[in-house]
Design a protein around this motif. Structure first.
Motif, PDB file in Angstrom:
ATOM      1  N   LEU A 314      -2.695 -36.244 -22.385  1.00  0.00           N
ATOM      2  CA  LEU A 314      -3.040 -34.939 -21.829  1.00  0.00           C
ATOM      3  C   LEU A 314      -2.020 -34.550 -20.767  1.00  0.00           C
ATOM      4  O   LEU A 314      -1.793 -35.292 -19.806  1.00  0.00           O
ATOM      5  CB  LEU A 314      -4.439 -34.967 -21.220  1.00  0.00           C
ATOM      6  CG  LEU A 314      -4.987 -33.616 -20.751  1.00  0.00           C
ATOM      7  CD1 LEU A 314      -5.202 -32.682 -21.943  1.00  0.00           C
ATOM      8  CD2 LEU A 314      -6.294 -33.802 -19.980  1.00  0.00           C
ATOM      9  N   ARG A 315      -1.408 -33.398 -20.956  1.00  0.00           N
ATOM     10  CA  ARG A 315      -0.459 -32.861 -19.985  1.00  0.00           C
ATOM     11  C   ARG A 315      -1.187 -31.807 -19.155  1.00  0.00           C
ATOM     12  O   ARG A 315      -1.581 -30.761 -19.664  1.00  0.00           O
ATOM     13  CB  ARG A 315       0.729 -32.234 -20.708  1.00  0.00           C
ATOM     14  CG  ARG A 315       1.817 -31.677 -19.795  1.00  0.00           C
ATOM     15  CD  ARG A 315       2.969 -31.184 -20.676  1.00  0.00           C
ATOM     16  NE  ARG A 315       4.107 -30.761 -19.885  1.00  0.00           N
ATOM     17  CZ  ARG A 315       4.313 -29.520 -19.482  1.00  0.00           C
ATOM     18  NH1 ARG A 315       3.442 -28.576 -19.782  1.00  0.00           N
ATOM     19  NH2 ARG A 315       5.385 -29.208 -18.787  1.00  0.00           N
ATOM     20  N   ILE A 316      -1.385 -32.112 -17.884  1.00  0.00           N
ATOM     21  CA  ILE A 316      -2.181 -31.250 -17.032  1.00  0.00           C
ATOM     22  C   ILE A 316      -1.385 -30.017 -16.619  1.00  0.00           C
ATOM     23  O   ILE A 316      -0.258 -30.110 -16.130  1.00  0.00           O
ATOM     24  CB  ILE A 316      -2.643 -32.001 -15.761  1.00  0.00           C
ATOM     25  CG1 ILE A 316      -3.540 -33.180 -16.166  1.00  0.00           C
ATOM     26  CG2 ILE A 316      -3.375 -31.061 -14.809  1.00  0.00           C
ATOM     27  CD1 ILE A 316      -4.827 -32.778 -16.839  1.00  0.00           C
ATOM     28  N   GLY A 317      -1.992 -28.842 -16.858  1.00  0.00           N
ATOM     29  CA  GLY A 317      -1.443 -27.587 -16.376  1.00  0.00           C
ATOM     30  C   GLY A 317      -2.448 -26.922 -15.449  1.00  0.00           C
ATOM     31  O   GLY A 317      -3.179 -27.609 -14.735  1.00  0.00           O
ATOM     32  N   GLU A 318      -2.510 -25.619 -15.519  1.00  0.00           N
ATOM     33  CA  GLU A 318      -3.411 -24.869 -14.644  1.00  0.00           C
ATOM     34  C   GLU A 318      -4.588 -24.247 -15.370  1.00  0.00           C
ATOM     35  O   GLU A 318      -5.575 -23.855 -14.751  1.00  0.00           O
ATOM     36  CB  GLU A 318      -2.624 -23.759 -13.932  1.00  0.00           C
ATOM     37  CG  GLU A 318      -1.560 -24.302 -13.008  1.00  0.00           C
ATOM     38  CD  GLU A 318      -0.479 -23.272 -12.671  1.00  0.00           C
ATOM     39  OE1 GLU A 318       0.100 -23.396 -11.602  1.00  0.00           O
ATOM     40  OE2 GLU A 318      -0.249 -22.372 -13.494  1.00  0.00           O
ATOM     41  N   THR A 319      -4.514 -24.168 -16.705  1.00  0.00           N
ATOM     42  CA  THR A 319      -5.542 -23.427 -17.434  1.00  0.00           C
ATOM     43  C   THR A 319      -6.866 -24.165 -17.536  1.00  0.00           C
ATOM     44  O   THR A 319      -7.874 -23.571 -17.904  1.00  0.00           O
ATOM     45  CB  THR A 319      -5.051 -23.081 -18.849  1.00  0.00           C
ATOM     46  OG1 THR A 319      -4.720 -24.296 -19.532  1.00  0.00           O
ATOM     47  CG2 THR A 319      -3.847 -22.153 -18.798  1.00  0.00           C
ATOM     48  N   CYS A 320      -6.868 -25.475 -17.234  1.00  0.00           N
ATOM     49  CA  CYS A 320      -8.130 -26.217 -17.301  1.00  0.00           C
ATOM     50  C   CYS A 320      -8.852 -26.228 -15.956  1.00  0.00           C
ATOM     51  O   CYS A 320     -10.008 -26.659 -15.874  1.00  0.00           O
ATOM     52  CB  CYS A 320      -7.886 -27.644 -17.759  1.00  0.00           C
ATOM     53  SG  CYS A 320      -7.002 -28.659 -16.570  1.00  0.00           S
ATOM     54  N   GLY A 321      -8.169 -25.790 -14.886  1.00  0.00           N
ATOM     55  CA  GLY A 321      -8.774 -25.796 -13.573  1.00  0.00           C
ATOM     56  C   GLY A 321      -8.270 -26.886 -12.662  1.00  0.00           C
ATOM     57  O   GLY A 321      -8.610 -26.929 -11.476  1.00  0.00           O
TER      58      GLY A 321
END
Length: 325
Positions: A314-321
């Motif tokens: 999982l590549r963390i961005g901003e769209t998941c919160g």
């Protein structure tokens, strides 16, 4: 041809191969005239077999060069192939079974030393052709139809479960909707097998309450279907979008519905490495493209076993919160 030109077969060979010995201009002209009169066409496959080669060739069949994931695969495979003194011939199949078989046939006719097929749409027939022509073939990412060989791929169901588990455990999203179709009536040309496996992974976490927006896997299809869903249904806490190509369209549909990401709706997609410069960085489950390409080429060229199972991350961005790094 030699008798028509009034010379020896050796001289004809020197003209056709531009050496290794010089030929006078007058004699060369006679050979060329004989070639034209007889409408001679050299057998390039036979010439390739006789000639020592610095480079060998592999064929690479890709379903859609316009999609970032497949572009990444092509780039890495080309690098891995060149490192092994192989050039890459590429065919863009468009998920069309007939076109895939046409490309595979053409590649065997020009004498490729092996074939890599990404997202095969006609795997059984392509496999049959390769067996008949005694050409090794490796399947990468996913296939449509049954083949006897292992597929070089991640576990796409695990990838779907990874997305859903993050939304549930980290953000308490108990109302998640999956975006993407995977039946023949939903999708004619597209990566429906992968989408179905990702859906199954999400469903294994969310359970029977998982809602599903069926689309044809195009951005336009996703935008229309998500927009219609938000106008007519209870808006969810999160979307998991089955393909990278539909993620931006889903985000646009949410924004056009007047809903904020991630405050109102969270979004997780798949693949698409270069997503850092949009308005929001997409949180995405990603495949280890470099390692998959290495394994595919290694398996094709007989360099060893497939090794441990590869898993998506999982590549963390901003769209998941989450706060993106």
């Amino acid at each position: 041809m030699a008798s028509r030109a009034g010379t020896s077969t050796a001289v004809v060979s020197y003209v056709l191969n531009n050496g290794p010995r010089p030929v006078s201009e007058s004699l060369r002209a006679k050979v060329i005239d004989a070639i034209d009169e007889l409408d001679y066409r050299p057998d390039r496959r036979a010439r390739a077999l006789r000639r020592p080669r610095r480079w060998r060739q592999i064929g690479l069949l890709v379903p859609d060069l316009g999609l970032p994931l497949f572009g990444e695969f092509v780039g890495r495979i080309e690098v891995e192939a060149r490192a092994r003194d192989h050039l890459t011939m590429i065919g863009n199949t468009g998920y069309d079974p007939e076109r895939e078989l046409e490309f595979a046939t053409a590649f065997t006719e020009v004498g490729v030393d092996g074939l890599v097929v990404i997202g095969a749409a006609n795997a059984p027939e392509t496999a049959k052709l390769c067996r008949q022509e005694r050409i090794p073939v490796v399947w990468l990412h996913n296939v449509r139809g049954d083949v006897a060989d292992d597929i070089v791929a991640v576990d796409h169901a695990q990838a779907g479960a990874l997305a859903a588990r993050h939304l549930l455990d980290e953000h308490a999203c108990h109302d998640t909707v999956f975006v993407g179709g995977f039946t023949e009536s939903d999708v004619r040309h597209g990566d429906r097998e992968t989408v179905e496996q990702r859906f199954e992974g999400v469903a294994s976490v969310v359970g029977a309450g998982l809602r599903h927006i069926r689309t044809d896997l195009t951005p336009a299809g996703a935008y229309a279907a998500v927009g219609e869903f938000l106008r007519t249904q209870r808006s969810p806490r999160a979307f998991v979008v089955g393909t990278f190509g539909q993620a931006a369209a889903t985000i646009r549909a949410i924004a056009d519905a007047g809903l904020q990401i991630p405050e109102r709706i969270r979004v997780i997609g798949f693949d698409g490495g270069a997503t850092d410069y949009g308005q929001l960085r997409l949180t995405a489950v990603q495949q280890p493209v470099d390692e998959l390409a290495r394994r595919a080429l290694g398996q094709l060229l007989g360099e060893g076993g497939v090794g441990a199972e590869l898993r998506a991350s999982l590549r963390i961005g901003e769209t998941c919160g989450c706060s993106a790094p």
